[in-house]
Design a protein around this motif. Sequence first.
Motif, short mmCIF file in Angstrom:
data_model
loop_
_atom_site.label_atom_id
_atom_site.label_comp_id
_atom_site.label_asym_id
_atom_site.label_seq_id
_atom_site.Cartn_x
_atom_site.Cartn_y
_atom_site.Cartn_z
N VAL A 143 0.85 -1.18 0.00
CA VAL A 143 0.00 0.00 0.00
C VAL A 143 0.89 1.23 0.00
N ARG A 144 0.62 2.15 -0.92
CA ARG A 144 1.36 3.41 -0.96
C ARG A 144 0.39 4.53 -0.62
N ALA A 145 0.59 5.11 0.53
CA ALA A 145 -0.29 6.17 1.01
C ALA A 145 0.48 7.48 1.04
N VAL A 146 -0.12 8.55 0.53
CA VAL A 146 0.51 9.86 0.51
C VAL A 146 0.22 10.56 1.82
N GLU A 147 1.28 10.96 2.48
CA GLU A 147 1.14 11.71 3.72
C GLU A 147 1.58 13.15 3.48
N VAL A 148 0.93 14.08 4.15
CA VAL A 148 1.28 15.49 4.07
C VAL A 148 2.09 15.84 5.30
N ALA A 149 3.34 16.18 5.09
CA ALA A 149 4.21 16.50 6.22
C ALA A 149 4.00 17.93 6.67
N ASP A 150 4.27 18.18 7.93
CA ASP A 150 4.13 19.52 8.47
C ASP A 150 5.24 20.41 7.94
N GLU A 151 4.88 21.62 7.52
CA GLU A 151 5.89 22.55 7.06
C GLU A 151 6.84 22.93 8.18
N ASP A 152 6.33 22.97 9.39
CA ASP A 152 7.15 23.41 10.50
C ASP A 152 8.00 22.29 11.07
N GLY A 153 7.77 21.03 10.59
CA GLY A 153 8.54 19.93 11.11
C GLY A 153 8.35 19.79 12.60
N PRO A 154 9.45 19.54 13.33
CA PRO A 154 9.35 19.33 14.76
C PRO A 154 9.35 20.62 15.56
N ALA A 155 8.93 21.73 14.95
CA ALA A 155 8.95 23.00 15.67
C ALA A 155 7.97 22.96 16.83
N GLY A 156 8.11 23.94 17.74
CA GLY A 156 7.29 23.98 18.93
C GLY A 156 5.85 24.32 18.63
N PRO A 157 4.99 24.25 19.65
CA PRO A 157 3.56 24.52 19.46
C PRO A 157 3.30 25.97 19.10
N VAL A 158 2.12 26.20 18.54
CA VAL A 158 1.67 27.52 18.10
C VAL A 158 0.49 27.94 18.97
N ASP A 159 0.47 29.21 19.34
CA ASP A 159 -0.65 29.74 20.11
C ASP A 159 -1.84 29.95 19.18
N LEU A 160 -2.91 29.20 19.42
CA LEU A 160 -4.08 29.29 18.55
C LEU A 160 -4.65 30.70 18.52
N ARG A 161 -4.51 31.44 19.60
CA ARG A 161 -5.07 32.79 19.65
C ARG A 161 -4.46 33.68 18.59
N CYS A 162 -3.16 33.47 18.29
CA CYS A 162 -2.49 34.31 17.29
C CYS A 162 -3.06 34.08 15.90
N LEU A 163 -3.39 32.83 15.59
CA LEU A 163 -3.95 32.54 14.27
C LEU A 163 -5.38 33.03 14.12
N LEU A 164 -6.13 33.02 15.22
CA LEU A 164 -7.52 33.48 15.15
C LEU A 164 -7.63 34.99 15.21
N ALA A 165 -6.57 35.66 15.68
CA ALA A 165 -6.63 37.12 15.80
C ALA A 165 -6.81 37.79 14.44
N GLN A 166 -6.37 37.12 13.36
CA GLN A 166 -6.49 37.74 12.02
C GLN A 166 -7.94 37.89 11.58
N TYR A 167 -8.84 37.12 12.19
CA TYR A 167 -10.25 37.20 11.81
C TYR A 167 -11.00 38.30 12.56
N ALA A 168 -10.42 38.83 13.61
CA ALA A 168 -11.10 39.87 14.40
C ALA A 168 -11.16 41.16 13.61
N CYS A 169 -12.35 41.75 13.56
CA CYS A 169 -12.55 43.03 12.86
C CYS A 169 -13.77 43.70 13.48
N ALA A 170 -14.28 44.71 12.77
CA ALA A 170 -15.39 45.48 13.33
C ALA A 170 -16.63 44.60 13.52
N ARG A 171 -16.83 43.58 12.66
CA ARG A 171 -18.03 42.75 12.76
C ARG A 171 -17.75 41.35 13.25
N VAL A 172 -16.52 41.07 13.62
CA VAL A 172 -16.16 39.77 14.18
C VAL A 172 -15.44 40.00 15.49
#
Length: 411
Positions: free
Chosen positions: A258-287
Amino acid sequence: MPKRERVVRMSVELPLWRALAGYRVLTTLYAIGLCATAYGHFVRPWIAVGYYAVLVVWTLATLPRVANAASCTRGFLAADLAVALAGILLTPLADSHERIVGGGPTLPSIWTAGAVLAFAIKGGWRWAAVASTAVAAANLAERGHPARDTVHNVILVWVASIAIGYVVEVARASERTLARALEIEAATRERERLARDIHDGVLQVLAMVKRRGTALGGEAAELGRLAGEQEVALRTLVSGGLVPVSRVSRDAAAGAVVRAVEVADEDGPAGPVDLRCLLAQYACARVALAEPGAPVPLPPAVAREVAAAVGAALDNVRRHAGQEARAWILVEDEPGEVVVTVRDDGPGIPAGRLAQAEGEGRLGVALSIRGRLRDLGGSAEVVSVPGQGTEVELKVPKGAVRARGKKAEQR
């Protein structure tokens, strides 16, 4: 994202070959032990000693031959069976007639079954039937008449070898079926991942061109119509897709591949990311974004997928609730899971509309939201009351998050 092909080979036969190698060694020692205990009864002991010397050398020298199906060739199987048959036919020359008539063992004794089992594992029940029939004929010739114990042993070897050969053939067919199922699953996951990316980009643009062109009229309406046709065609392609034929090795005994295609992480073994930073881009006058005071650490790939699911939910708010609709994002870092809720004050979703949209190939909720969370081991629940807005609740268990993080580190 970079991709990596993971190759999985499945074979239930490898343990059988290892067991056969051990069986041959143990039965060789057993045959020598029988010879030692009955040495004084042999009329020509030198024939027995010479045969056992050949048997020991042959067994030890051919251990690599019974390590796997590739090395166990037809020539080896024929020579191995010849050694077993020669031992059976030499028994009347080495042993006394009284012991043979009384049911005494042949020179190779139960070692002969190992040669027949090699045929069964390599070629299935038909090969086993041929080899066991040859052994049966040799045993009858050695005894001179069909005695009860001889017939009993012959039938036992014949039935056991054919049964094992049949089981091996069934196992091979099961391996191929399992390989096909695993590859379909891998292809489906890859197709869904591509569908999410396409929905978040190309399909959204085509849908917008269709709406704006229809609103403007004239030549723009024709452009909108063409964009609508391409949107439908692309949705059909994404929702259908193609599943590759599973790979099966040329030698069926080597197992299915079986040959299965896996998508590797761009960041590799880098440390965790704060989810709040990624969601902050959506905040605006109506969000509006409501988040905890402490960081919400997630593996990079998990955080990106959760943020993309939130983005897809907000896109649905803009498309279906209007540009003037307000939305709220609430992030909760619970002890066992991370919960992100997206709520709006739009008109809500009519009952059955999500199922209808999925049937039409509009997979925004099915793939871009639910599909992403399902791949993360979480869940997405959509609650909507007509006239009171819609609420999308995304849950990611921290146990699944930690497992995904360890897997990314191992890569």
